[in-house]
Each structure stands twice: as structure tokens, then as C-alpha cells.
Design an enzyme around this catalytic site. Structure first.
Site, PDB file in Angstrom:
ATOM      1  N   GLY A  99       0.823  -1.213   0.000  1.00 19.77           N
ATOM      2  CA  GLY A  99       0.000   0.000   0.000  1.00 19.77           C
ATOM      3  C   GLY A  99       0.845   1.246   0.000  1.00 19.77           C
ATOM      4  O   GLY A  99       1.275   1.703   1.060  1.00 19.77           O
ATOM      5  N   ASN A 115       2.588  -2.519  -4.316  1.00 22.24           N
ATOM      6  CA  ASN A 115       1.289  -1.864  -4.493  1.00 22.24           C
ATOM      7  C   ASN A 115       0.530  -2.649  -5.548  1.00 22.24           C
ATOM      8  O   ASN A 115       1.124  -3.173  -6.487  1.00 22.24           O
ATOM      9  CB  ASN A 115       1.483  -0.415  -4.962  1.00 22.24           C
ATOM     10  CG  ASN A 115       0.177   0.361  -4.943  1.00 22.24           C
ATOM     11  OD1 ASN A 115      -0.686   0.154  -5.779  1.00 22.24           O
ATOM     12  ND2 ASN A 115       0.021   1.237  -3.978  1.00 22.24           N
ATOM     13  N   SER A 144      -0.579   6.858  14.554  1.00 23.49           N
ATOM     14  CA  SER A 144      -1.086   8.233  14.607  1.00 23.49           C
ATOM     15  C   SER A 144       0.041   9.221  14.347  1.00 23.49           C
ATOM     16  O   SER A 144       1.205   8.933  14.620  1.00 23.49           O
ATOM     17  CB  SER A 144      -1.706   8.506  15.972  1.00 23.49           C
ATOM     18  OG  SER A 144      -2.109   9.853  16.037  1.00 23.49           O
ATOM     19  N   GLY A 168      -0.278  11.342  11.374  1.00 24.60           N
ATOM     20  CA  GLY A 168      -0.442  11.815   9.996  1.00 24.60           C
ATOM     21  C   GLY A 168       0.774  11.507   9.145  1.00 24.60           C
ATOM     22  O   GLY A 168       1.618  10.684   9.504  1.00 24.60           O
ATOM     23  N   LYS A 228      -6.120   2.971  19.836  1.00 25.22           N
ATOM     24  CA  LYS A 228      -6.051   4.017  18.801  1.00 25.22           C
ATOM     25  C   LYS A 228      -7.410   4.712  18.664  1.00 25.22           C
ATOM     26  O   LYS A 228      -7.489   5.931  18.510  1.00 25.22           O
ATOM     27  CB  LYS A 228      -5.624   3.417  17.462  1.00 25.22           C
ATOM     28  CG  LYS A 228      -5.761   4.356  16.259  1.00 25.22           C
ATOM     29  CD  LYS A 228      -4.798   5.510  16.363  1.00 25.22           C
ATOM     30  CE  LYS A 228      -4.791   6.524  15.234  1.00 25.22           C
ATOM     31  NZ  LYS A 228      -5.693   6.481  14.149  1.00 25.22           N
ATOM     32  N   HIS A 240      -7.841   6.992  21.521  1.00 24.76           N
ATOM     33  CA  HIS A 240      -6.985   8.150  21.224  1.00 24.76           C
ATOM     34  C   HIS A 240      -7.747   9.163  20.351  1.00 24.76           C
ATOM     35  O   HIS A 240      -7.768  10.349  20.628  1.00 24.76           O
ATOM     36  CB  HIS A 240      -5.702   7.683  20.525  1.00 24.76           C
ATOM     37  CG  HIS A 240      -4.971   8.769  19.793  1.00 24.76           C
ATOM     38  ND1 HIS A 240      -5.387   9.244  18.563  1.00 24.76           N
ATOM     39  CD2 HIS A 240      -3.888   9.499  20.116  1.00 24.76           C
ATOM     40  CE1 HIS A 240      -4.580  10.213  18.170  1.00 24.76           C
ATOM     41  NE2 HIS A 240      -3.652  10.389  19.094  1.00 24.76           N
ATOM     42  N   ASN A 241      -8.375   8.657  19.315  1.00 24.02           N
ATOM     43  CA  ASN A 241      -9.100   9.559  18.416  1.00 24.02           C
ATOM     44  C   ASN A 241     -10.275  10.217  19.127  1.00 24.02           C
ATOM     45  O   ASN A 241     -10.563  11.394  18.913  1.00 24.02           O
ATOM     46  CB  ASN A 241      -9.596   8.804  17.184  1.00 24.02           C
ATOM     47  CG  ASN A 241      -8.478   8.508  16.207  1.00 24.02           C
ATOM     48  OD1 ASN A 241      -7.310   8.442  16.602  1.00 24.02           O
ATOM     49  ND2 ASN A 241      -8.804   8.322  14.956  1.00 24.02           N
ATOM     50  N   GLU A 288      -9.001  12.883  21.188  1.00 21.05           N
ATOM     51  CA  GLU A 288      -8.646  13.993  20.288  1.00 21.05           C
ATOM     52  C   GLU A 288      -9.892  14.856  20.005  1.00 21.05           C
ATOM     53  O   GLU A 288      -9.822  16.088  20.038  1.00 21.05           O
ATOM     54  CB  GLU A 288      -8.080  13.389  19.009  1.00 21.05           C
ATOM     55  CG  GLU A 288      -7.659  14.373  17.950  1.00 21.05           C
ATOM     56  CD  GLU A 288      -7.170  13.629  16.700  1.00 21.05           C
ATOM     57  OE1 GLU A 288      -6.389  12.654  16.836  1.00 21.05           O
ATOM     58  OE2 GLU A 288      -7.590  13.999  15.593  1.00 21.05           O
TER      59      GLU A 288
HETATM   60  C1  LIG Z   1      -1.496   1.789  -4.189  1.00 20.19           C
HETATM   61  O1  LIG Z   1      -1.025   3.123  -4.220  1.00 20.19           O
HETATM   62  C2  LIG Z   1      -2.000   4.135  -4.267  1.00 20.19           C
HETATM   63  C3  LIG Z   1      -1.347   5.486  -4.299  1.00 20.19           C
HETATM   64  O2  LIG Z   1      -0.367   5.547  -5.244  1.00 20.19           O
HETATM   65  C4  LIG Z   1      -2.874   4.055  -3.067  1.00 20.19           C
HETATM   66  O3  LIG Z   1      -3.911   5.000  -3.146  1.00 20.19           O
HETATM   67  C5  LIG Z   1      -3.460   2.681  -2.918  1.00 20.19           C
HETATM   68  O4  LIG Z   1      -4.141   2.615  -1.689  1.00 20.19           O
HETATM   69  C6  LIG Z   1      -2.394   1.627  -2.957  1.00 20.19           C
HETATM   70  N1  LIG Z   1      -3.115   0.361  -2.870  1.00 20.19           N
HETATM   71  C7  LIG Z   1      -2.656  -0.851  -2.642  1.00 20.19           C
HETATM   72  C8  LIG Z   1      -3.648  -1.846  -2.274  1.00 20.19           C
HETATM   73  O5  LIG Z   1      -1.513  -1.155  -2.738  1.00 20.19           O
END
Ligand SMILES: *[C@@H]1O[C@H](CO)[C@@H](O)[C@H](O)[C@H]1NC(C)=O
Ligand SMILES: *[C@@H]1O[C@H](CO)[C@@H](O)[C@H](O)[C@H]1NC(C)=O
Ligand SMILES: *[C@@H]1O[C@H](CO)[C@@H](O)[C@H](O)[C@H]1NC(C)=O
Length: 483
Positions: free
Chosen positions: A13, A36, A132, A134, A186, A189-190, A193
Site C-alpha cells: 500500500g 502496491n 497516529s 499523519g 487508537k 486516542h481519536n 482527540e
Molecule cells: C497503491 O497506491 C495508491 C497510491 O499511489 C494508493 O492509493 C493505494 O491505496 C495503494 N493500494 C494498494 C492496495 O496497494
């Protein structure tokens, strides 16, 4: 073709959070394999952000898993929900017993409980880790709250503690507890917040409407507050926001539409509070305050119909500013006391062994609610891990008692002038309820018994009795009404 297992951890991801965590791990000397679903993202990442690093990429799940050293650590930063389950199913055929899957997304804790049980039943280990701070936190040091299969912790600990934020050299990451504990903490925590933010907004509103101060002047006050017991990230950014000028030289904040959005983690906290029966009133009020703000059209209409008090503040300005800081501080103590009450109860229900001092330390740095205050909470729980309530700790007892007069003055002033302070005033109501041995629930029990024959206990006996209150009617003894 044999692929060499070169990577200490793999990450699926490559949205901003994922990319930044990969780069952060690389900074700390770990070899990371990135994947990804859209394979071109991997190549783009390697050729750009990850250029000149030790980061490796993979073009298929099989290649990705083959590149990981054993036990394999597969971390996912994908959209919470079915995407997490989908990727779990995709990687499983390429893993072996003892390998570890980590969900670093914003999953709801019941999903994490379910996934931990499912993967453990198949011989794998699972970690649900709240992250957490960002994008900036992910890149340079987030607060990390891992929970799940306890046996996974020694394997992920060196990586997580290396990349987490540090306060006085201590990492803001420790093992939270079993199954869904990490994502639960978590979530709380939110929720906290939400409360912190709403309380700060109330302080701003009171100063503005009571004393007629400008955004700049309130910004100055926040600058001062940020040097004392209220020292925190949220006070700091509020100071900067209040001083920020639009291109025309006017404070930008005053031009922003007063309708708050929310994504739902505050609501999850309140739902859990209702489910466990813990009076987490302040976060509840914070969620509802956003909801009330959101129905702006209705409020505008109401403002033309419903009148209110027209009095003016007549006290000592300087004293009142001090009082507002104390009201904020006292309300904050209540909010955290309520948050820890909630976690204690959830831990009991789910059989988690939560480390309260560790939780305070995890929130101490890296995340949105980071503050000096959390250092004091950590100290309290380190001194007494079995502390029933934060308010019983000598430091916090003295702090809240010391702030109480100011707090009462601010809430009564706000009530008299018609300024809404849902968090500060409900926190005070909670405090007065909590510290009272006698509440009017005696009358409530009588009412329930009167109309529903629900029975009651007396102060001197645990026996459940019913009284024939009316001298009428037949043989009403069952609980027909469930009120
Ligand atoms: C792949 O990358 C994109 C951004 O470039 C992202 O939005 C997406 O969540 C990623 N997904 C996976 C499952 O790898
Ligand atoms: C009210 O709050 C809930 C819970 O977070 C949220 O789902 C909903 O969208 C909010 N509604 C409005 C009108 O703000
Ligand atoms: C309540 O008292 C009245 C009058 O004495 C009696 O008729 C009635 O049966 C009583 N009801 C119950 C539930 O005991």
C-alpha cells in the site's frame, strides 16, 4: 528463478502513509520491500521517493513474499474494511506458520479481534497497529499502538520502536495488549482527540464572546498557555491558526464556516462507551457538538426565533483568562480519566492486559494529542499500575481540586451569558457526580418501581423489594415495562 530473501519487512500500500513509513524504516537501517496493487506505483516509488535507498520492490505478491526474511513480516497500509481481508487472503498462500501480518490502517477493533483469531487458528500471527501522527508522523516518527498476537511482538519490536517518535529517548510505541487492543486504544486516542479539540474551541469561544478578544489576542493567550501545564500540540497549532492572516490581513479563522465534519472514530468510541456502560460523557458531547455545528441552516433559523441572555461580563478580565485555562485543564483531566475508565472496562470484557503507563507514553509524542500532560499520566500509572481512576492519583487530585473554583466560575459565567460549553460543563457535572457518595438515583429507583414494579434495594439491605405505591391495582409484581 530463485528470489533472495533480503527484506526485514514488507509493506503493501504505497499511498502517502505507506510510502512515508517505508522511508522511515529505511532511514533506520531496515531493508523494506514495497508492493502496491497498481504495480507501476512500485516502479515510480523506487525511481523517485525511494531513489538511492536500500528499498526493494516487488511486482507480484509471490515475489513480495519471497523477498522477506523469516519469520516474514507483512505490513499493510490499505483502506480499512474488505481490502484488508482481501490482502490477507492473497498473501496467505505464500506464507508459512509463524509469519506475521500487520495491519497498520485505521481498522475498527472488532475486525482486528476477528482477524487475530482467524490467523492464529491457521498458525500465523497478526498485529493490528494503530498509527497516529499523519503523514509527517509516519515519515519522521509516529505514535504506534500495536496489539494482537503477543508472540509477534519480539519480532516487530525492533523495527517499530526504531521508527516511532521518541520522548526523552523513549519510543512512543509499546505492546498494547491482545487481539484488538491496539486498534481499540487508537480508537480511544481519536475520541480523546475529539474532546481535546472541542474543549479548546470552547475556551476560544468563551474568551471571544465574554471578553470580546480578537483572534490575535486569543493567539497571544494560547502562546502563554503553551508554556505551562497545557503545553501540547493542539494548543500550539491553535495558537498558530489564530494568528494566521488571510491575504487581506484579517484572521483567516474568522472566515471559516462553522460546520464541523467527522469520519466516525469519535462515534465508535462513544458507541463502545455505551456498550460497556462507561460514562465517557465528554467525548460524547464533543461528537454531538460537531453534529450540532453541522446543522447550520437550522441554527441560523433558530437564532432568529429564540432569544437568550443579554448580560455582559463584569468581572476581572485577567483573573477570568486564568480561570478559562484552569477550566480547560480540569476538563481535560476528566476526559482522560473517562478514557482510561473506558479502556479498563473494555480490557476486562475482552481479556486484554493493558499497560496504562505504556499507553500514556505512546500518546506522549508523535500523535495529535501529544502533550506534557500525558507525561504526568504516565508517571501516575508507573507509580501505581493498579490505579482505579486517574483522579485518585495525588498529582491529579491536587490538580483538579486546585482548578475547581476557576472551572466553576467559567461554567457559571458561560451559562449566565448563554455561551455553550458542552464539554467543560458536562465534565464538571461528571466530576460532581463522581465525587458524590449520594446521587438522586434513589428517586429514580422509586419511579421505576412505581410504574414498572422493577423493585429496589434499600441502603441497609441488598434484598430486592417492591412497594405498593398506589394502594390500587391488582397483583402487579412482574417487570412488564423495561424502563
Ligand atoms: C497503491 O497506491 C495508491 C497510491 O499511489 C494508493 O492509493 C493505494 O491505496 C495503494 N493500494 C494498494 C492496495 O496497494
Ligand atoms: C453526526 O455524527 C455522526 C457520528 O460521527 C456522523 O456519522 C454524522 O455524519 C454526523 N452528522 C452530521 C449532520 O454532522
Ligand atoms: C395494593 O394495595 C391495594 C389496597 O390495599 C390492594 O388492593 C392491591 O392488591 C395491592 N396490590 C399489590 C400488587 O400488592
Amino acid at each position: 528463478m530463485s528470489v533472495q530473501a533480503v527484506a526485514d519487512i514488507g509493506l503493501i500500500g504505497l499511498a502517502v502513509m505507506g510510502q512515508n513509513l517505508v522511508l522511515n524504516m529505511d532511514d533506520h537501517g531496515f531493508v523494506v520491500c514495497a508492493y502496491n496493487r497498481t504495480v507501476s506505483k512500485v516502479d515510480h516509488f523506487l525511481a523517485n521517493e525511494a531513489k538511492g535507498t536500500k528499498i526493494v520492490g516487488a511486482h507480484s505478491i509471490a515475489e513480495f513474499c519471497a523477498k522477506l526474511k523469516r519469520p516474514r513480516k507483512v505490513m499493510m497500509l490499505v483502506k480499512a474494511g474488505s481490502a484488508v481481508d482481501d490482502f490477507i487472503e492473497q498473501v496467505l498462500p505464500h506464507l508459512e506458520a509463524g509469519d506475521i501480518i500487520i495491519d497498520g490502517g485505521n481498522s475498527h477493533y472488532p475486525d482486528t479481534i476477528r482477524r487475530t483469531k482467524y490467523l492464529e487458528s491457521k498458525g500465523f500471527l497478526f498485529v493490528g497497529c494503530g498509527v497516529s501522527g499523519g503523514e509527517e508522523g509516519a515519515r519522521y516518527g509516529p505514535s504506534m499502538m500495536p496489539g494482537g498476537s503477543t508472540a509477534a511482538w519480539p519480532h516487530v519490536k525492533p523495527i517499530f520502536q526504531a521508527i516511532a517518535a521518541k520522548v526523552d529517548g523513549e519510543p512512543c510505541c509499546d505492546w498494547v495488549g491482545e487481539t484488538g487492543a491496539g486498534h481499540y486504544v487508537k480508537m480511544v486516542h481519536n475520541g480523546i482527540e475529539y474532546g481535546d479539540m472541542q474543549m479548546i474551541c470552547e475556551a476560544y469561544d468563551i474568551l471571544k464572546k465574554t471578553l470580546g478578544l480578537t483572534a490575535d489576542e486569543i493567539g497571544e493567550i494560547f502562546t502563554e498557555w503553551n508554556q505551562g501545564e497545557l503545553d501540547s500540540y493542539l494548543i500550539e497549532i491553535t495558537r498558530d491558526i489564530l494568528k494566521f492572516k488571510d491575504t487581506d490581513g484579517k484572521p483567516l479563522v474568522e472566515k471559516i464556516k462553522d460546520t464541523a465534519g467527522q469520519k466516525g472514530t469519535g462515534k465508535w468510541t462513544v458507541v463502545s462507551a455505551l456498550d460497556t456502560g462507561m460514562p465517557v460523557t465528554l467525548i460524547g458531547e464533543a461528537v454531538f457538538a460537531r453534529n450540532l455545528s453541522a446543522i447550520k441552516n437550522e441554527r441560523v433559523a433558530a437564532s432568529k426565533i429564540l432569544g437568550g441572555p443579554s448580560g455582559k461580563f463584569q468581572g476581572d478580565k485577567k483573573q477570568f483568562i486564568h480561570d478559562v485555562s484552569k477550566a480547560l485543564y480540569a476538563s481535560k483531566i476528566i476526559s482522560y480519566a473517562q478514557g482510561f475508565m473506558l479502556m479498563r472496562e473494555a480490557a476486562k470484557e475482552n481479556d486484554w492486559h493493558l499497560n496504562n503507563a505504556g499507553i500514556a507514553l505512546m500518546w506522549r509524542g508523535g500523535c495529535i494529542i501529544r502533550s506534557v500532560f500525558l507525561g504526568d499520566i504516565k508517571t501516575a500509572y508507573t507509580k501505581n499500575p493498579e490505579l482505579t481512576n486517574l483522579l485518585f492519583d495525588p498529582f491529579f487530585k491536587a490538580a483538579i481540586e486546585g482548578a475547581a473554583d476557576s472551572w466553576r466560575r467559567v461554567v457559571s459565567q458561560a451559562v449566565l451569558l448563554g455561551i455553550p460549553t458542552p464539554c467543560m460543563s458536562s465534565a464538571l457535572a461528571f466530576f460532581d457526580g463522581y465525587r458524590n457518595a449520594v446521587l438522586p438515583a434513589n428517586l429514580l429507583q422509586a419511579q421505576r418501581d412505581y410504574f414498572g414494579a422493577h423493585t429496589y434495594q434499600t441502603l441497609t439491605s441488598d434484598e430486592w423489594v417492591h412497594t405498593n405505591w398506589t394502594g390500587r391495582g391488582g397483583n402487579v409484581a412482574s417487570t412488564t415495562y423495561l424502563a
